[in-house]
Design an enzyme around this catalytic site. Sequence first.
Site, mmCIF file in Angstrom:
data_model
loop_
_atom_site.group_PDB
_atom_site.id
_atom_site.type_symbol
_atom_site.label_atom_id
_atom_site.label_comp_id
_atom_site.label_asym_id
_atom_site.label_seq_id
_atom_site.Cartn_x
_atom_site.Cartn_y
_atom_site.Cartn_z
ATOM 1 N N SER A 1 0.832 -1.207 0.000
ATOM 2 C CA SER A 1 0.000 0.000 0.000
ATOM 3 C C SER A 1 0.859 1.246 0.000
ATOM 4 C CB SER A 1 -0.870 -0.029 1.252
ATOM 5 O OG SER A 1 -1.479 1.217 1.456
ATOM 6 N N TYR B 1 -2.054 -1.574 11.036
ATOM 7 C CA TYR B 1 -2.320 -2.051 9.666
ATOM 8 C C TYR B 1 -1.173 -1.644 8.734
ATOM 9 C CZ TYR B 1 -3.755 -1.461 4.849
ATOM 10 O OH TYR B 1 -3.756 -1.446 3.479
ATOM 11 N N LYS C 1 2.069 -3.874 6.563
ATOM 12 C CA LYS C 1 2.491 -3.803 5.153
ATOM 13 C C LYS C 1 4.007 -3.581 5.075
ATOM 14 C CE LYS C 1 -1.487 -4.532 3.315
ATOM 15 N NZ LYS C 1 -1.751 -5.850 2.713
ATOM 16 N N PHE D 1 -2.387 2.636 -4.651
ATOM 17 C CA PHE D 1 -2.878 3.916 -4.150
ATOM 18 C C PHE D 1 -4.342 3.709 -3.730
ATOM 19 C CE2 PHE D 1 0.692 6.802 -4.157
ATOM 20 C CZ PHE D 1 1.651 5.901 -4.570
HETATM 21 C C1 UD1 Z 1 -7.269 4.544 3.830
HETATM 22 C C2 UD1 Z 1 -6.169 4.201 4.784
HETATM 23 C C3 UD1 Z 1 -5.090 3.456 4.017
HETATM 24 C C4 UD1 Z 1 -5.664 2.211 3.387
HETATM 25 C C5 UD1 Z 1 -6.809 2.623 2.488
HETATM 26 C C6 UD1 Z 1 -7.512 1.422 1.891
HETATM 27 C C7 UD1 Z 1 -6.204 5.928 6.512
HETATM 28 C C8 UD1 Z 1 -5.500 7.076 7.107
HETATM 29 N N1 UD1 Z 1 -5.651 5.396 5.413
HETATM 30 O O1 UD1 Z 1 -6.737 5.428 2.838
HETATM 31 O O2 UD1 Z 1 -4.056 3.108 4.891
HETATM 32 O O3 UD1 Z 1 -4.673 1.553 2.641
HETATM 33 O O4 UD1 Z 1 -7.768 3.376 3.216
HETATM 34 O O5 UD1 Z 1 -8.431 0.862 2.762
HETATM 35 O O6 UD1 Z 1 -7.228 5.483 7.015
HETATM 36 N N2 UD1 Z 1 -13.145 10.845 3.354
HETATM 37 C C9 UD1 Z 1 -14.172 11.707 3.697
HETATM 38 N N3 UD1 Z 1 -15.310 11.185 4.233
HETATM 39 C C10 UD1 Z 1 -15.500 9.852 4.401
HETATM 40 C C11 UD1 Z 1 -14.454 8.956 4.038
HETATM 41 C C12 UD1 Z 1 -13.273 9.502 3.527
HETATM 42 O O7 UD1 Z 1 -14.047 12.925 3.558
HETATM 43 O O8 UD1 Z 1 -16.561 9.434 4.897
HETATM 44 C C13 UD1 Z 1 -11.904 11.400 2.782
HETATM 45 C C14 UD1 Z 1 -10.688 11.146 3.638
HETATM 46 O O9 UD1 Z 1 -10.520 12.174 4.570
HETATM 47 C C15 UD1 Z 1 -9.579 11.125 2.575
HETATM 48 C C16 UD1 Z 1 -10.274 10.597 1.331
HETATM 49 O O10 UD1 Z 1 -11.665 10.741 1.555
HETATM 50 O O11 UD1 Z 1 -9.162 12.419 2.330
HETATM 51 C C17 UD1 Z 1 -9.975 9.138 1.064
HETATM 52 O O12 UD1 Z 1 -10.253 8.393 2.238
HETATM 53 P P1 UD1 Z 1 -10.274 6.799 2.256
HETATM 54 O O13 UD1 Z 1 -11.119 6.296 1.155
HETATM 55 O O14 UD1 Z 1 -10.587 6.359 3.633
HETATM 56 O O15 UD1 Z 1 -8.787 6.399 1.870
HETATM 57 P P2 UD1 Z 1 -7.385 6.811 2.567
HETATM 58 O O16 UD1 Z 1 -7.570 7.519 3.835
HETATM 59 O O17 UD1 Z 1 -6.564 7.475 1.526
#
Ligand code: UD1
Length: 346
Positions: free
Chosen positions: A125, A152, A156, A181
């Site tokens: 990841s 988690y 990795k 990503f």
């Molecule tokens: C997350 C994990 C990452 C993991 C990946 C896949 C964290 C910090 N990182 O990535 O380690 O490999 O998931 O499962 O948890 N967002 C919102 N509202 C929501 C959900 C998300 O605004 O309800 C935003 C988040 O703040 C972020 C973006 O959407 O900016 C992507 O979030 P998300 O899909 O959870 O992925 P990551 O945080 O990048």
Amino acid sequence: MKILVTGGTGYIGSHTVVELMQNGFDVVIVDALFNSQAKAVDAIEKIVGRRPEFESFDLTCRKKTSDFFDRHTDIQGVIHFAAHKAVGESVKEPLKYYRNNVISLINIIDEMSRHNVQNLVFSSSCTVYGQPDPEFLPIPEHAPIKKAESPYGNTKQIAESIIADTIKAEDKIRGIALRYFNPVGAHESAMIGELPNGVPNNLMPYITQTAYGIRPILKVFGNDYPTPDGTPIRDYIHIMDLAKAHVAAIRRMTDGRMKKNFEIFNIGTGTGYSVLDVINSFEKTSGVKLNYEIAPRREGDTIKVWADPSFSNRELGWKAERNLDDMTRSAWKWEQAYRKGETLFE
Ligand code: UD1
């Protein structure tokens, strides 16, 4: 050529199995079904027209893993997806993560070496990079690894080290780690897709569930970040592009094109999108006005990260082809098909 796909009924696993089988590979899936359904095997058969072999057991069991390899002597490569992946849960239950994610990997490598199975693809990841320093954006594979923010993420990092050290010690095994990503979207048939357990943590399933009326409102976690629109930036990649990267990795290994016995590749598009970009694309492709509000930042969130995929593009001969609209469109198609009972999943 037969490939063992661990975690093959899960989100990334099932899409990769489809892609492998459509490229002529035979597949045996091992999945303990901790976070997925055996129905995925039926769905894969429906898409491909051929059924993958499937066994359900826990790969942390040394004995069962070893029995499995004894019975399947024709496996030529392993793609190892099976792992727990919820960041928040890993903070609360670290041993659950270390036990499952680390021990299963050790058992698999042990058996590969015992049975002369040479080729291992590991699902890693971009979380290993943490928040990259500005000079590493877009981030290349040689960027420094940051201390993991969660158990988690640490599993990795540990897994990559375990693979690297084993390969250094014995030259029988070759490995490729793919650093994903943000995988989103679904197969164009909408027969398989992302099926989160309970309330989704990730953005895309939260968007589609909100649009369908399962969740009342999407919270956008912070709009005061140092980014153009204030929301965090990620490299979202279509799940089928990600699936194709695994076929490219397996072929690189079996065709003898590896330059080192352990190689690492970024699997991203090279383009960063903000949370609001994703919402705008979703509204455009679905025609649904999404109910969302700006909420406080989520603890531990990275501000911005996107891949430099040039090494993967060049060396794997692979490139992400689908754009953000393809991602939101297919995610929405899947959510609707699933909710209307048009898929095989419960
Ligand atoms: C997350 C994990 C990452 C993991 C990946 C896949 C964290 C910090 N990182 O990535 O380690 O490999 O998931 O499962 O948890 N967002 C919102 N509202 C929501 C959900 C998300 O605004 O309800 C935003 C988040 O703040 C972020 C973006 O959407 O900016 C992507 O979030 P998300 O899909 O959870 O992925 P990551 O945080 O990048």
